[in-house]
Design an enzyme around this catalytic site. Structure first.
Site, PDB file in Angstrom:
ATOM      1  N   ASP A 292       0.826  -1.216   0.000  1.00 23.14           N
ATOM      2  CA  ASP A 292       0.000   0.000   0.000  1.00 23.14           C
ATOM      3  C   ASP A 292       0.856   1.261   0.000  1.00 23.14           C
ATOM      4  O   ASP A 292       0.421   2.302  -0.485  1.00 23.14           O
ATOM      5  CB  ASP A 292      -1.057   0.023   1.113  1.00 23.14           C
ATOM      6  CG  ASP A 292      -0.532  -0.456   2.444  1.00 23.14           C
ATOM      7  OD1 ASP A 292      -1.258  -0.286   3.441  1.00 23.14           O
ATOM      8  OD2 ASP A 292       0.592  -0.975   2.506  1.00 23.14           O
ATOM      9  N   GLY A 427      -7.287  11.668   2.065  1.00 24.65           N
ATOM     10  CA  GLY A 427      -7.473  12.620   0.971  1.00 24.65           C
ATOM     11  C   GLY A 427      -8.042  11.913  -0.244  1.00 24.65           C
ATOM     12  O   GLY A 427      -8.979  12.384  -0.880  1.00 24.65           O
ATOM     13  N   MET A 428      -7.503  10.708  -0.521  1.00 28.01           N
ATOM     14  CA  MET A 428      -7.984   9.950  -1.668  1.00 28.01           C
ATOM     15  C   MET A 428      -9.414   9.498  -1.452  1.00 28.01           C
ATOM     16  O   MET A 428     -10.225   9.515  -2.372  1.00 28.01           O
ATOM     17  CB  MET A 428      -7.076   8.730  -1.911  1.00 28.01           C
ATOM     18  CG  MET A 428      -5.760   9.146  -2.533  1.00 28.01           C
ATOM     19  SD  MET A 428      -4.828   7.800  -3.270  1.00 28.01           S
ATOM     20  CE  MET A 428      -4.346   6.819  -1.870  1.00 28.01           C
TER      21      MET A 428
END
Lengths: 504, 423
Positions: A292, A427-428
């Site tokens: 990730d 944020g994503m």
């Protein structure tokens, strides 16, 4: 004159007070007008210290302006001496009172004649230095004062096992208390005894023991460097002023420590320890390797803060996570050379400035995927809808968490990795929700509330009054008034109704 | 002759107490006067204080800025006029306010910067009103900053000559529009119309002051404004206790109504209604003791209200007491103490915090109202505290808001019983 409504670093006297109040049994007297003692509020409210702040004001008022302090300052000093018997009293003006150009040194000398405590005047130019430089200078001044008292032929007995002085951690530092704990852990692991930590919770009577340590450690170069340099010059004590922030840098710092110990004929190797910590104990290195984290490679960031934190966080982002730092900057203008040297290998866009508008402008031009900066950058980020993590002073209540959150050491590396990862991921998440038209449950809930009280009317006067109530409480007031009206079987809300509802 | 027959005793200590700098008034005045811009002319110390005091508001780019004096300004190398002109042009361009307030600080006092002189000329040159208020810590404390701003504002009002008929009424003091309208509403019910408020929400709405007109203040720290209105504008000051608490609000309304010869019979019922509304809260505070360390000049009125609620006030510290302006309030306090059979509190002007802490630790009052420099350390020593600044920012005037005051007072007292169980 310049227009300003924000400062990254506070005025000089704040730095002096941070150092003075960090020592035990040291009292500071501020020669200043009423209202300049907000430092006491900051320390009590932000750090939630349980003791009264040992700072008293020797008030500068009209009389003082017209006739000088006369005996007032001396009386305040001797009174404190009698009342609390401190080891040391530090007298400091603020920038306002320094213009009066009273001979404070004279007051100090006269006071010294009748007090049991030492009295010292903080020697700082209030118009040329800021909070950090003043703190650095005041700490050096106090250390020099006590070491100079010793006989010049005193022989210092170095401790048998390796030991270190930690220099510069003090009140109102950014995650300072947690960082101290982390440093203690680190040195314990390395088998190094901690001789003194100054000034936090130290006694000035112990300062004479400083030269007994093998070396000095300055975790934040903004405060403590002057003292370390003095100790090196006078007592040939080596020092390390690199901050153990992020696993790469921690390894480097430990190797530096190893070098110093080996040079003092102490055979040791920390390689195994570093390996073990980096690969298994601390999670941030493994995280950098994990899948990730791969998602972060190539993402962009802007970093701004004090020299220590900005430079090191930028390094972590670039070297450990593959994130591209578009701009790296600091407000520590007096440390420009060091900063450039440190940062230029991983970022070529460097900004040294204390003008927050300039920083905001640059951020707006670059539009990075995330920002790592101070409270000011956090708000710029909110405006621009960019995720942001706070990595540096100026301090805020958020930086004095009850939970354990260091920035230094191996646990610090974990915390930083979390901060970086969460800033990008959350944020994503917001972007994804936007793309898929998310948050559509709110429409349904909203409709339900509206239809509940549809029978009640507001007359014009009352409506006008309602519109003047600040937005964030307006709905509450509307609901309370309508509920009140319903309970009294009122079908038309007037001004009177509104006021009665409030009183009920 | 019993203890209660004596008069109030006043004391004066060293003045070594904690309070906020008077420039803090900018934080509420810029919000009240919606088309204003406040320029504070001072040093880093002033700027850093406001940054911390305004907190989150600072990021909303409020209509406030620091004109930071640098070394060149202090050593008189740069011309003040040109510097201030440059800054005001920038403000005019960026924000377009209807009025610019220059707030002088300790530094401008010490270097004797002629702000008033420069303002007069610059005003003409830039065609924008510039009002100078010297809110400095050498002379004033905290809320008195508002006093200096309002007294300067008085000089900018239009004067009207004496008229026939009932003299107009202008109320002075900065309170939220909501509270102002609530109080005007109460007066309208008594048949008294309010001509205007000083300050008004918009600079253009500043009321004109008629010679011989009535003025009345809403806050206890506005003695300079009162004097300016009386001496410079020849207004008549209605001296009354302040509208804090049902008793204070009734007394304030009564004094104004009486000045206009209006019927006040309804007021006793109004006051009783207000007391009935807060009965359960009053019962909870009754019999408890309170100590005011003092920093915002609201202490006397708050103390008087709390005595009316049956609380015992040990001491009232306050930065400054204008005995003439607070005469009505002092008399009221005395009457209320006698009525409730409570010993007069000790009134200490310019208190010494160190001495007060000693007294507090020996008296062990149920509640100490103090600033944020001492609140946490006192809590750590088992003393309940309520931070005083909250009274400055809460709505405390009028009949209805008495409830808010008592809820603030009760919060630490209520919490104590919960925390005590587990600590």
């Amino acid at each position: 004159m310049k227009i300003n409504y924000w400062m990254y670093a506070g005025p000089a006297h704040i730095g002096t007070l941070r150092i003075a109040t960090s020592f035990k049994r040291v009292h500071a007297i501020m020669h200043a007008p009423l209202g300049d003692d907000y430092f006491n509020v900051m320390r009590s409210m932000l750090e939630r210290k349980r003791d009264f702040t040992a700072v008293t004001t020797s008030t500068v008022d009209r009389h003082v302006l017209a006739q000088g302090s006369k005996e007032k300052v001396i009386q305040n000093i001797t009174r404190k001496d009698d009342e609390t018997n401190p080891d040391l009293i530090v007298l400091t003006p603020t920038c306002t009172s320094s213009i009066l150009q009273e001979d404070l040194e004279n007051f100090v000398q006269r006071a010294n004649l009748s007090t049991t405590s030492d009295v010292v005047l903080a020697d700082v130019n209030h118009y040329r230095v800021n909070e950090l430089e003043a703190a650095d200078r005041t700490l050096e001044q106090i250390v020099v004062h006590y070491l100079q008292k010793l006989e010049s032929d005193t022989i210092f007995q170095k401790s048998k096992i390796p030991s270190v002085n930690i220099i510069g951690v003090c009140n109102l530092g950014f995650h300072g208390q947690h960082d101290i704990t982390e440093l203690k852990k680190l040195f314990y692991d390395l088998g190094i005894k901690i001789n003194l930590i100054i000034p936090e919770n130290a006694s000035v009577c112990d300062l004479k023991k400083l030269p007994e340590a093998w070396f000095n450690f300055v975790p934040y170069r903004e405060i403590g460097l002057l003292t370390a340099k003095y100790l090196q010059k006078k007592y040939q004590m080596p020092f390390i002023a690199d901050s153990p922030i992020g696993v790469t840098q921690i390894s480097k710092v430990i190797k530096e420590i190893e070098k110093i110990l080996v040079a003092s004929a102490y055979k040791v190797s920390f390689n195994k320890y570093i390996q073990n910590q980096t690969r298994f104990i601390c999670q941030s290195a493994w995280f950098s390797r994990s899948i990730d984290c791969q998602n972060l490679i190539g993402k962009t960031a802007v970093v701004f803060g004090d020299a220590t934190h900005a430079a090191n966080i930028a390094r972590v982002l670039t070297m450990e996570m593959g994130i591209k730092v578009l701009l790296c900057g600091s407000y520590c203008q007096s440390d420009t050379t060091w900063f450039r040297q440190e940062v230029q290998s991983f970022c070529d866009n460097i900004l040294i400035s204390n003008d927050q508008n300039l920083v905001a402008e640059q951020i707006q031009n670059l539009m990075p995927d995330a920002i790592f900066g101070t409270q000011m950058e956090r708000h710029v980020a909110k405006r621009l809808n960019i995720p942001c993590g706070v990595i540096s002073a100026p301090i805020h209540i958020q930086n004095f968490p009850l939970g354990y959150k260091p920035f230094l050491g191996y646990e610090g590396a974990n915390q930083i990795a979390d901060l970086i990862y969460n800033s990008y991921t959350l944020g994503m998440e917001d972007h994804l929700l936007e793309i898929f038209g998310g948050h559509d449950t709110s429409v349904i809930i909203g409709k339900a509330i509206e239809s509940k009280i549809g029978e009640i009317n507001w007359d014009n006067e009352a409506l006008v009054q309602l519109s003047k109530i600040p937005k964030f409480v307006r709905q509450k007031v509307k609901n309370k008034t309508e509920n009140f009206a319903q309970s009294k079987n009122i079908s038309l809300i007037t001004l009177d109704t509104l006021y009665q509802a409030k009183a009920s | 002759m019993t203890l209660l027959d004596r008069d109030l005793q006043f004391d004066c200590e060293t003045g070594n107490y904690h309070t906020f700098c008077p420039i803090s008034c900018v934080s509420w005045l810029y919000q009240k006067i919606e088309d204003s811009f406040f320029l504070v002319i001072g040093t880093k110390t002033c700027g850093y204080f406001l940054q911390n005091a305004l907190g989150v508001m600072i990021f909303a780019e409020p209509r406030y800025a620091m004109a930071e004096l640098e070394e060149g300004d202090i050593s008189a190398q740069l011309k003040d006029y040109l510097e201030l002109k440059r800054l005001c042009l920038q403000i005019k361009k960026d924000r377009n306010p209807s009025v610019i307030f220059w707030i002088g600080t300790c530094t401008t006092e010490i270097i004797k910067m002629d702000l008033e002189g420069i303002a007069v000329d610059l005003e003409k040159e830039l065609s924008i009103p510039i009002i100078v208020a010297r809110a400095n810590g050498l002379d004033y404390a905290f809320t008195q900053g508002e006093d200096t701003v309002l007294s300067s504002l008085v000089l900018k009002t239009q004067a009207r000559p004496k008229e026939l008929g009932s003299p107009p009424l202008v109320l002075f003091g900065s309170v939220s529009d909501f509270v102002a309208e609530q109080l005007s509403f109460e007066l309208t019910k008594l048949g008294v119309e309010v001509e205007g408020w000083l300050p008004s929400s918009k600079y253009a709405d500043l009321p004109s002051l008629t010679e011989g007109g009535f003025v009345c203040g809403i806050n206890p720290y506005l003695s300079r404004t009162a004097t300016a209105l009386m001496r410079r504008k020849r207004c008549k000051l209605i001296s009354a206790p302040f509208p804090i608490g049902p008793d204070g609000t009734r007394a304030w309304l009564e004094k104004i109504a009486l000045a206009y010869g209006k019927n006040i019979t309804g007021l006793e019922v109004r006051e009783q209604e207000a007391w009935d509304n807060i009965k359960s809260l009053v019962n909870q505070v009754s019999g408890k003791s309170v100590f005011f360390m003092g920093d915002n000049l609201l202490e006397l009125s708050l103390a008087r209200f709390l005595v009316s609620c049956g609380m015992i006030v040990y001491e009232i510290g306050l930065p400054y007491l204008d005995v003439r302006y607070q005469r009505a309030e002092l008399d009221f306090l005395q009457r209320v103490c006698k009525k409730k059979g409570i010993l007069f509190p000790k009134i200490v002007e310019k208190p010494d915090n160190t001495n007060q802490i000693e007294r507090i630790l020996s008296l062990q009052p149920d509640l100490v109202i103090t600033g944020m420099a001492h609140a946490n350390p006192l809590e750590a020593r088992g003393i309940n505290t309520k931070w005083s600044v909250e009274f400055t920012f809460s709505q405390i005037h009028g009949f209805a808001n008495a409830k808010d005051i008592l809820e603030l007072i009760l919060r630490p007292i209520d919490r104590k019983s919960f925390v005590d169980m587990h600590f």
